[in-house]
Enzyme design. Structure first.
Site, PDB file in Angstrom:
ATOM      1  N   VAL A  63       0.840  -1.194   0.000  1.00 57.06           N
ATOM      2  CA  VAL A  63       0.000   0.000   0.000  1.00 57.06           C
ATOM      3  C   VAL A  63       0.882   1.253   0.000  1.00 57.06           C
ATOM      4  O   VAL A  63       0.604   2.233  -0.692  1.00 57.06           O
ATOM      5  CB  VAL A  63      -0.966  -0.006   1.206  1.00 57.06           C
ATOM      6  CG1 VAL A  63      -1.773   1.276   1.264  1.00 57.06           C
ATOM      7  CG2 VAL A  63      -1.899  -1.210   1.130  1.00 57.06           C
ATOM      8  N   ARG A  92      14.304  -2.624   9.563  1.00 54.20           N
ATOM      9  CA  ARG A  92      15.037  -3.323   8.492  1.00 54.20           C
ATOM     10  C   ARG A  92      15.350  -2.392   7.326  1.00 54.20           C
ATOM     11  O   ARG A  92      16.362  -2.518   6.659  1.00 54.20           O
ATOM     12  CB  ARG A  92      14.204  -4.505   7.947  1.00 54.20           C
ATOM     13  CG  ARG A  92      13.946  -5.617   8.907  1.00 54.20           C
ATOM     14  CD  ARG A  92      13.084  -6.704   8.247  1.00 54.20           C
ATOM     15  NE  ARG A  92      11.710  -6.270   8.018  1.00 54.20           N
ATOM     16  CZ  ARG A  92      10.742  -6.301   8.931  1.00 54.20           C
ATOM     17  NH1 ARG A  92      11.006  -6.761  10.130  1.00 54.20           N
ATOM     18  NH2 ARG A  92       9.527  -5.879   8.664  1.00 54.20           N
ATOM     19  N   ARG A  95     -10.028   1.225  13.770  1.00 52.66           N
ATOM     20  CA  ARG A  95     -11.349   1.308  13.115  1.00 52.66           C
ATOM     21  C   ARG A  95     -12.490   1.275  14.117  1.00 52.66           C
ATOM     22  O   ARG A  95     -13.540   1.842  13.884  1.00 52.66           O
ATOM     23  CB  ARG A  95     -11.505   0.169  12.106  1.00 52.66           C
ATOM     24  CG  ARG A  95     -10.670   0.402  10.861  1.00 52.66           C
ATOM     25  CD  ARG A  95     -11.003  -0.593   9.769  1.00 52.66           C
ATOM     26  NE  ARG A  95      -9.982  -0.544   8.730  1.00 52.66           N
ATOM     27  CZ  ARG A  95      -9.538  -1.585   8.062  1.00 52.66           C
ATOM     28  NH1 ARG A  95     -10.041  -2.781   8.309  1.00 52.66           N
ATOM     29  NH2 ARG A  95      -8.617  -1.440   7.135  1.00 52.66           N
ATOM     30  N   CYS A 154     -10.907  -3.035   2.794  1.00 47.68           N
ATOM     31  CA  CYS A 154     -11.076  -2.901   1.337  1.00 47.68           C
ATOM     32  C   CYS A 154     -12.241  -3.743   0.793  1.00 47.68           C
ATOM     33  O   CYS A 154     -12.879  -3.360  -0.185  1.00 47.68           O
ATOM     34  CB  CYS A 154      -9.792  -3.280   0.623  1.00 47.68           C
ATOM     35  SG  CYS A 154      -9.010  -4.753   1.287  1.00 47.68           S
ATOM     36  N   GLN A 193     -11.436 -12.038  -3.406  1.00 47.83           N
ATOM     37  CA  GLN A 193     -10.479 -10.969  -3.153  1.00 47.83           C
ATOM     38  C   GLN A 193      -9.108 -11.230  -3.786  1.00 47.83           C
ATOM     39  O   GLN A 193      -8.603 -12.352  -3.789  1.00 47.83           O
ATOM     40  CB  GLN A 193     -10.341 -10.765  -1.639  1.00 47.83           C
ATOM     41  CG  GLN A 193     -11.672 -10.354  -1.028  1.00 47.83           C
ATOM     42  CD  GLN A 193     -11.617 -10.012   0.447  1.00 47.83           C
ATOM     43  OE1 GLN A 193     -12.586 -10.226   1.148  1.00 47.83           O
ATOM     44  NE2 GLN A 193     -10.507  -9.483   0.921  1.00 47.83           N
ATOM     45  N   GLU A 232     -11.473 -11.375   8.032  1.00 50.60           N
ATOM     46  CA  GLU A 232     -12.086 -10.549   6.981  1.00 50.60           C
ATOM     47  C   GLU A 232     -13.619 -10.577   7.027  1.00 50.60           C
ATOM     48  O   GLU A 232     -14.263  -9.562   6.801  1.00 50.60           O
ATOM     49  CB  GLU A 232     -11.596 -11.068   5.621  1.00 50.60           C
ATOM     50  CG  GLU A 232     -11.658 -10.051   4.513  1.00 50.60           C
ATOM     51  CD  GLU A 232     -10.525  -9.033   4.550  1.00 50.60           C
ATOM     52  OE1 GLU A 232      -9.770  -8.984   5.545  1.00 50.60           O
ATOM     53  OE2 GLU A 232     -10.404  -8.268   3.593  1.00 50.60           O
ATOM     54  N   LYS A 254     -14.939  -8.189   9.593  1.00 54.57           N
ATOM     55  CA  LYS A 254     -14.823  -6.788   9.145  1.00 54.57           C
ATOM     56  C   LYS A 254     -15.912  -6.468   8.126  1.00 54.57           C
ATOM     57  O   LYS A 254     -16.571  -5.427   8.190  1.00 54.57           O
ATOM     58  CB  LYS A 254     -13.445  -6.540   8.520  1.00 54.57           C
ATOM     59  CG  LYS A 254     -12.301  -6.609   9.510  1.00 54.57           C
ATOM     60  CD  LYS A 254     -10.972  -6.477   8.787  1.00 54.57           C
ATOM     61  CE  LYS A 254      -9.805  -6.809   9.710  1.00 54.57           C
ATOM     62  NZ  LYS A 254      -8.548  -7.028   8.999  1.00 54.57           N
ATOM     63  N   ARG A 282     -10.063 -15.830  -1.219  1.00 52.23           N
ATOM     64  CA  ARG A 282      -8.911 -15.272  -1.948  1.00 52.23           C
ATOM     65  C   ARG A 282      -8.815 -15.982  -3.289  1.00 52.23           C
ATOM     66  O   ARG A 282      -8.847 -17.226  -3.338  1.00 52.23           O
ATOM     67  CB  ARG A 282      -7.640 -15.493  -1.118  1.00 52.23           C
ATOM     68  CG  ARG A 282      -6.406 -14.827  -1.663  1.00 52.23           C
ATOM     69  CD  ARG A 282      -6.337 -13.342  -1.396  1.00 52.23           C
ATOM     70  NE  ARG A 282      -6.091 -13.022   0.005  1.00 52.23           N
ATOM     71  CZ  ARG A 282      -6.304 -11.814   0.517  1.00 52.23           C
ATOM     72  NH1 ARG A 282      -6.756 -10.825  -0.240  1.00 52.23           N
ATOM     73  NH2 ARG A 282      -6.075 -11.585   1.795  1.00 52.23           N
ATOM     74  N   HIS A 331     -11.027  -6.360  -5.917  1.00 45.90           N
ATOM     75  CA  HIS A 331     -11.888  -7.277  -5.175  1.00 45.90           C
ATOM     76  C   HIS A 331     -13.271  -7.290  -5.827  1.00 45.90           C
ATOM     77  O   HIS A 331     -13.876  -6.239  -6.067  1.00 45.90           O
ATOM     78  CB  HIS A 331     -12.072  -6.801  -3.727  1.00 45.90           C
ATOM     79  CG  HIS A 331     -10.849  -6.956  -2.863  1.00 45.90           C
ATOM     80  ND1 HIS A 331      -9.744  -7.673  -3.242  1.00 45.90           N
ATOM     81  CD2 HIS A 331     -10.588  -6.497  -1.604  1.00 45.90           C
ATOM     82  CE1 HIS A 331      -8.843  -7.637  -2.260  1.00 45.90           C
ATOM     83  NE2 HIS A 331      -9.335  -6.928  -1.266  1.00 45.90           N
ATOM     84  N   ASN A 388      -8.803  -2.753  -4.849  1.00 44.91           N
ATOM     85  CA  ASN A 388      -8.474  -2.840  -3.415  1.00 44.91           C
ATOM     86  C   ASN A 388      -7.277  -2.012  -2.988  1.00 44.91           C
ATOM     87  O   ASN A 388      -7.253  -1.516  -1.860  1.00 44.91           O
ATOM     88  CB  ASN A 388      -8.262  -4.303  -3.013  1.00 44.91           C
ATOM     89  CG  ASN A 388      -7.179  -4.978  -3.809  1.00 44.91           C
ATOM     90  OD1 ASN A 388      -7.270  -5.078  -5.036  1.00 44.91           O
ATOM     91  ND2 ASN A 388      -6.142  -5.452  -3.160  1.00 44.91           N
TER      92      ASN A 388
END
Ligand code: NAP
Length: 362
Positions: free
Chosen positions: A13, A37, A115, A155, A183, A209, A212, A243, A250, A339
């Protein structure tokens, strides 16, 4: 332009943010941060061999030094607000986003950690732009002066929220829905699900998921009351999240039942008209990332398809098709949303544009 930072700038993202903010009319990336890192490396070195966007790293970002996102002090004076695209434990992200807000740096987040914080707005600007009213109470609760947190929803539910809300606004409230999502792999970040699990396969489970997808819509459709967001009671949603071997976009199949007597339910033509005419505050404000048409309905019997339709309106439209009668509920249709654009980075940018237009970064 307003100087902005991206936390998690090296991830799936985060990279989208970096690319989408190139030449943005209001915002300029001046600060990038990720895990220890990557900290200390130039951005171009930190994303070497894992830059996943199909064009070059923007010139004004490639030589920025990546900072440690865990140290909010480093961002002070470098940017007016940050986009958060971190992938860490929920409690860690919650603490970190609060640390930035505490330092006077607003956080526009993609992470799920905040959220369900009741004084944090979870925004889809076409739907609940007015939830930004809760931000003053949030600042007061914490004693924050300039900092605050605003988040994006998951998403997957962006596929069905806009058509649902458009119907509700037109006087056709929805009581119950069954949603099955298909997705894309980019939703799992990079490297995400292994190729061995994904090629020639469908995985019928995505951790967390379904909860959500079923619950976040109630907060989005809720209202601001007494310094917090009160959830709506409807619709009741039952979802199955899968998936599928698609890179971006999506898809969801949606069956819904209206909360109306039989003779008041809309016809298929009326529903399509509502969707095609839907427009809202981001369009009125002419925000730079707002799609002209937030909902696009396609007549072809075999659309929407992720490969062909995900970039409609630069990846910001909800693309619908196959509206027909349902033998169990009232109607059913297929919905598609990009997404990592509408569902993540460009949706986050639209949130920031709304906040800027409403004076929150002054
Ligand atoms: P990702 O590709 O795994 O990227 C994660 C980012 O977080 C990287 O920049 C990584 O830095 C950084 N990070 C990891 N551990 C860290 C640590 N201990 N301290 C500081 N930074 C750390 O994940 P993603 O798919 O971009 O997702 C980012 C966020 O957006 C997640 O919260 C996710 O739930 C949410 N989201 C994703 C999507 C989607 O479609 N992918 C959609 C909506 C919301 P390094 O590179 O240095 O490891």
């Amino acid at each position: 332009k307003i100087n902005v930072g991206v936390l998690g700038a090296t991830g799936m993202v985060g990279q989208r943010y970096i690319k989408l903010l190139e030449n943005h009319p209001w915002f300029k990336v001046t600060y990038v941060a990720a895990s220890p890192r990557s900290a200390g490396k130039l951005y171009k070195q930190a994303v070497e061999n894992r830059w996943l966007i199909g064009s070059d790293i923007p010139d004004d970002v490639k030589d920025l030094t990546v900072q440690d996102a865990n140290n909010a002090d480093l961002a002070v004076g470098k940017c007016r607000f940050v986009f958060s695209a971190l992938e860490m434990g929920k409690d860690e992200i919650k603490a970190l986003e609060a640390a930035y807000a505490q330092k006077g740096i607003p956080v526009v987040s993609n992470a799920s950690a905040n959220r369900w914080t009741e004084d944090v707005p979870m925004l889809i600007p076409e739907i609940n732009w007015n939830h930004i009213d809760v931000i003053e109470a949030q600042k007061e609760h914490h004693g924050w002066d300039k900092g605050f947190i605003a988040v994006k929803p998951n998403c997957s539910l962006q596929t069905y929220m806009m058509p649902l809300y458009a119907l509700q606004q037109a006087g056709y409230p929805v009581k119950r829905m069954i949603v099955t999502t298909l997705q894309a792999v980019s939703g799992a970040g990079y490297p995400g699900v292994s190729s061995f699990d994904m090629i020639d396969n469908i995985v019928p489970y995505i951790g967390g998921e379904e909860e959500k997808t079923e619950k976040e819509c109630l907060k989005i459709l809720g209202s601001v009351k007494d310094g917090k967001i009160e959830n709506a009671a409807f619709p009741v949603v039952s979802s199955t999240c899968t998936r599928v071997p698609v890179i971006d976009g999506h898809t969801a199949t949606v069956n819904l039942e209206f909360d109306l007597p039989e003779d008041k339910k809309p016809s298929l033509e009326e529903i399509i008209n509502v969707w095609r005419n839907f427009s809202s505050v981001p369009q009125e404000l002419d925000l730079p990332s707002a799609p002209k048409h937030p909902i696009v309905y396609r007549e072809e019997i075999n659309r929407p398809q992720p490969k062909r339709d995900r970039d409609t309106e630069k990846g910001m439209a909800c693309v619908l098709g196959r509206l027909r009668k349902c033998n169990v509920f009232d109607v059913k249709f297929v919905a598609l949303s990009h997404n990592t654009k509408r569902g993540a980075a460009l949706g986050g940018i639209l949130n920031a544009e709304l906040l800027k237009a409403k004076g929150f970064f002054n």
